[in-house]
Design a protein around this motif. Structure first.
Motif, PDB file in Angstrom:
ATOM      1  N   PRO A 111      26.725  94.538   0.293  1.00  0.00           N
ATOM      2  CA  PRO A 111      27.661  95.620   0.043  1.00  0.00           C
ATOM      3  C   PRO A 111      28.802  95.195  -0.870  1.00  0.00           C
ATOM      4  O   PRO A 111      29.217  94.036  -0.863  1.00  0.00           O
ATOM      5  CB  PRO A 111      28.188  95.956   1.445  1.00  0.00           C
ATOM      6  N   ALA A 112      29.265  96.147  -1.648  1.00  0.00           N
ATOM      7  CA  ALA A 112      30.411  95.896  -2.508  1.00  0.00           C
ATOM      8  C   ALA A 112      31.658  95.826  -1.641  1.00  0.00           C
ATOM      9  O   ALA A 112      31.678  96.335  -0.530  1.00  0.00           O
ATOM     10  CB  ALA A 112      30.546  97.027  -3.523  1.00  0.00           C
ATOM     11  N   VAL A 115      43.410  94.496  -7.421  1.00  0.00           N
ATOM     12  CA  VAL A 115      42.332  94.662  -6.447  1.00  0.00           C
ATOM     13  C   VAL A 115      41.017  94.463  -7.201  1.00  0.00           C
ATOM     14  O   VAL A 115      40.767  95.118  -8.210  1.00  0.00           O
ATOM     15  CB  VAL A 115      42.363  96.063  -5.793  1.00  0.00           C
ATOM     16  N   LEU A 116      40.182  93.552  -6.693  1.00  0.00           N
ATOM     17  CA  LEU A 116      38.884  93.283  -7.315  1.00  0.00           C
ATOM     18  C   LEU A 116      37.827  94.169  -6.678  1.00  0.00           C
ATOM     19  O   LEU A 116      37.683  94.192  -5.459  1.00  0.00           O
ATOM     20  CB  LEU A 116      38.493  91.819  -7.139  1.00  0.00           C
ATOM     21  N   ASP A 117      37.092  94.894  -7.498  1.00  0.00           N
ATOM     22  CA  ASP A 117      35.917  95.642  -7.053  1.00  0.00           C
ATOM     23  C   ASP A 117      34.724  94.734  -7.318  1.00  0.00           C
ATOM     24  O   ASP A 117      34.343  94.525  -8.466  1.00  0.00           O
ATOM     25  CB  ASP A 117      35.789  96.946  -7.831  1.00  0.00           C
ATOM     26  N   THR A 118      34.157  94.159  -6.261  1.00  0.00           N
ATOM     27  CA  THR A 118      33.076  93.185  -6.431  1.00  0.00           C
ATOM     28  C   THR A 118      31.786  93.826  -6.907  1.00  0.00           C
ATOM     29  O   THR A 118      30.897  93.136  -7.384  1.00  0.00           O
ATOM     30  CB  THR A 118      32.813  92.405  -5.132  1.00  0.00           C
ATOM     31  N   ASP A 119      31.678  95.143  -6.786  1.00  0.00           N
ATOM     32  CA  ASP A 119      30.488  95.835  -7.256  1.00  0.00           C
ATOM     33  C   ASP A 119      30.470  95.916  -8.781  1.00  0.00           C
ATOM     34  O   ASP A 119      29.433  95.733  -9.405  1.00  0.00           O
ATOM     35  CB  ASP A 119      30.423  97.237  -6.644  1.00  0.00           C
ATOM     36  N   THR A 120      31.618  96.190  -9.377  1.00  0.00           N
ATOM     37  CA  THR A 120      31.697  96.351 -10.830  1.00  0.00           C
ATOM     38  C   THR A 120      32.337  95.156 -11.531  1.00  0.00           C
ATOM     39  O   THR A 120      32.352  95.113 -12.758  1.00  0.00           O
ATOM     40  CB  THR A 120      32.514  97.610 -11.183  1.00  0.00           C
ATOM     41  N   ASN A 121      32.892  94.222 -10.760  1.00  0.00           N
ATOM     42  CA  ASN A 121      33.612  93.072 -11.285  1.00  0.00           C
ATOM     43  C   ASN A 121      34.801  93.501 -12.139  1.00  0.00           C
ATOM     44  O   ASN A 121      35.111  92.884 -13.148  1.00  0.00           O
ATOM     45  CB  ASN A 121      32.685  92.137 -12.060  1.00  0.00           C
ATOM     46  N   LEU A 122      35.465  94.583 -11.696  1.00  0.00           N
ATOM     47  CA  LEU A 122      36.667  95.056 -12.376  1.00  0.00           C
ATOM     48  C   LEU A 122      37.885  94.776 -11.508  1.00  0.00           C
ATOM     49  O   LEU A 122      37.836  94.911 -10.285  1.00  0.00           O
ATOM     50  CB  LEU A 122      36.592  96.565 -12.635  1.00  0.00           C
ATOM     51  N   LEU A 123      38.971  94.398 -12.151  1.00  0.00           N
ATOM     52  CA  LEU A 123      40.259  94.270 -11.483  1.00  0.00           C
ATOM     53  C   LEU A 123      41.059  95.529 -11.768  1.00  0.00           C
ATOM     54  O   LEU A 123      41.223  95.919 -12.927  1.00  0.00           O
ATOM     55  CB  LEU A 123      41.018  93.046 -12.006  1.00  0.00           C
ATOM     56  N   TRP A 124      41.550  96.161 -10.711  1.00  0.00           N
ATOM     57  CA  TRP A 124      42.380  97.361 -10.817  1.00  0.00           C
ATOM     58  C   TRP A 124      43.802  96.982 -10.452  1.00  0.00           C
ATOM     59  O   TRP A 124      44.016  96.138  -9.588  1.00  0.00           O
ATOM     60  CB  TRP A 124      41.908  98.424  -9.829  1.00  0.00           C
ATOM     61  N   GLN A 154      35.319 107.402 -11.157  1.00  0.00           N
ATOM     62  CA  GLN A 154      34.400 108.091 -10.249  1.00  0.00           C
ATOM     63  C   GLN A 154      33.535 107.110  -9.466  1.00  0.00           C
ATOM     64  O   GLN A 154      33.253 107.345  -8.291  1.00  0.00           O
ATOM     65  CB  GLN A 154      33.554 109.101 -11.019  1.00  0.00           C
ATOM     66  N   ASP A 155      33.133 105.993 -10.075  1.00  0.00           N
ATOM     67  CA  ASP A 155      32.382 104.966  -9.343  1.00  0.00           C
ATOM     68  C   ASP A 155      33.231 104.371  -8.222  1.00  0.00           C
ATOM     69  O   ASP A 155      32.750 104.147  -7.118  1.00  0.00           O
ATOM     70  CB  ASP A 155      31.927 103.841 -10.283  1.00  0.00           C
ATOM     71  N   LEU A 156      34.501 104.103  -8.517  1.00  0.00           N
ATOM     72  CA  LEU A 156      35.404 103.576  -7.498  1.00  0.00           C
ATOM     73  C   LEU A 156      35.578 104.588  -6.373  1.00  0.00           C
ATOM     74  O   LEU A 156      35.480 104.259  -5.197  1.00  0.00           O
ATOM     75  CB  LEU A 156      36.762 103.241  -8.121  1.00  0.00           C
ATOM     76  N   TRP A 157      35.812 105.843  -6.715  1.00  0.00           N
ATOM     77  CA  TRP A 157      36.057 106.906  -5.736  1.00  0.00           C
ATOM     78  C   TRP A 157      34.840 107.117  -4.847  1.00  0.00           C
ATOM     79  O   TRP A 157      34.968 107.360  -3.650  1.00  0.00           O
ATOM     80  CB  TRP A 157      36.411 108.187  -6.474  1.00  0.00           C
ATOM     81  N   ALA A 158      33.643 106.998  -5.428  1.00  0.00           N
ATOM     82  CA  ALA A 158      32.408 107.245  -4.677  1.00  0.00           C
ATOM     83  C   ALA A 158      31.911 106.012  -3.928  1.00  0.00           C
ATOM     84  O   ALA A 158      30.940 106.100  -3.183  1.00  0.00           O
ATOM     85  CB  ALA A 158      31.312 107.735  -5.636  1.00  0.00           C
ATOM     86  N   ALA A 162      37.134  91.215 -14.589  1.00  0.00           N
ATOM     87  CA  ALA A 162      37.515  89.998 -13.868  1.00  0.00           C
ATOM     88  C   ALA A 162      36.873  88.803 -14.542  1.00  0.00           C
ATOM     89  O   ALA A 162      35.711  88.854 -14.929  1.00  0.00           O
ATOM     90  CB  ALA A 162      37.071  90.080 -12.414  1.00  0.00           C
ATOM     91  N   GLU A 163      37.642  87.767 -14.695  1.00  0.00           N
ATOM     92  CA  GLU A 163      37.087  86.528 -15.226  1.00  0.00           C
ATOM     93  C   GLU A 163      36.449  85.794 -14.071  1.00  0.00           C
ATOM     94  O   GLU A 163      37.100  85.514 -13.072  1.00  0.00           O
ATOM     95  CB  GLU A 163      38.184  85.674 -15.845  1.00  0.00           C
TER      96      GLU A 163
END
Length: 183
Positions: free
Chosen positions: A21-22, A33-42, A85-89, A150-151
């Motif tokens: 799970p992400a 905040v790191l989203d491990t599913d998308t590897n994005l830092l918000w 939308q990916d984050l929200w869902a 995210a690096e």
């Protein structure tokens, strides 16, 4: 009966191995905040004054100038409508504004600009209440938030993660050894 339990255990191991799970992980600096599913830092804070009202062009310039989290100017940007939308869902969020707030985000009660441009004068904004995108004039004032990739630093001692097939084979091998020992 023992055979059925052995096969059930092997199947359970294989299913657990495939479910990764992400997660949303607040970073040590408290700003990201790191989203491990998308590897994005918000950015953690989506509130004013950090994300004060800006036109679409001002929002893009603001995000590009950020140096939060040790990032160089130009590494941050406004998220696309799809990223919002990916984050929200995300199941961790549960498709709701309350889910965004409960998962480390300090959300303002308003819509946010996205980097998704529709034309020279129009761009998408994101509603954290509905998860939808709306097209608005780029000259309107909206709140902004930033995101960056995210690096991923290599682990000095990388440990290979077992894949589903390897775990399934391990479970089947264990079952075969257990069966031989009983005989």
């Amino acid at each position: 009966m023992v055979k059925l339990k052995t096969w059930a255990a092997a199947l359970a191991l294989a299913l657990l191995a495939s479910a990764a799970p992400a997660a949303l992980v607040l970073q040590g600096n408290g700003d990201e905040v790191l989203d491990t599913d998308t590897n994005l830092l918000w950015l953690y804070s989506w509130r004013a004054p950090v994300a004060s009202l800006k036109t679409w062009d001002e929002g893009n310039a603001w995000a590009a100038a950020l140096t939060t989290g040790g990032a160089a100017a130009g590494e941050w940007r406004m998220p696309t409508i799809d990223e919002f939308q990916d984050l929200w869902a995300d199941p961790a969020i549960g498709g709701s504004n309350a889910g965004l707030k409960d998962n480390f985000f300090d959300v303002q009660i308003t819509n946010y600009w996205t980097s998704t441009s529709e034309s020279a004068d129009l761009a998408q904004e994101f509603s954290p209440w509905t998860g939808s995108g709306l097209v608005r004039n780029k000259g309107n004032d909206r709140y902004t938030v930033a995101v960056r990739s995210a690096e991923v630093e290599p682990d000095p001692r990388p440990v290979p993660a077992p894949d589903t097939a390897a775990l399934a084979l391990l479970a089947l091998g264990t079952a075969a050894v257990a069966r031989r020992r009983r005989r």
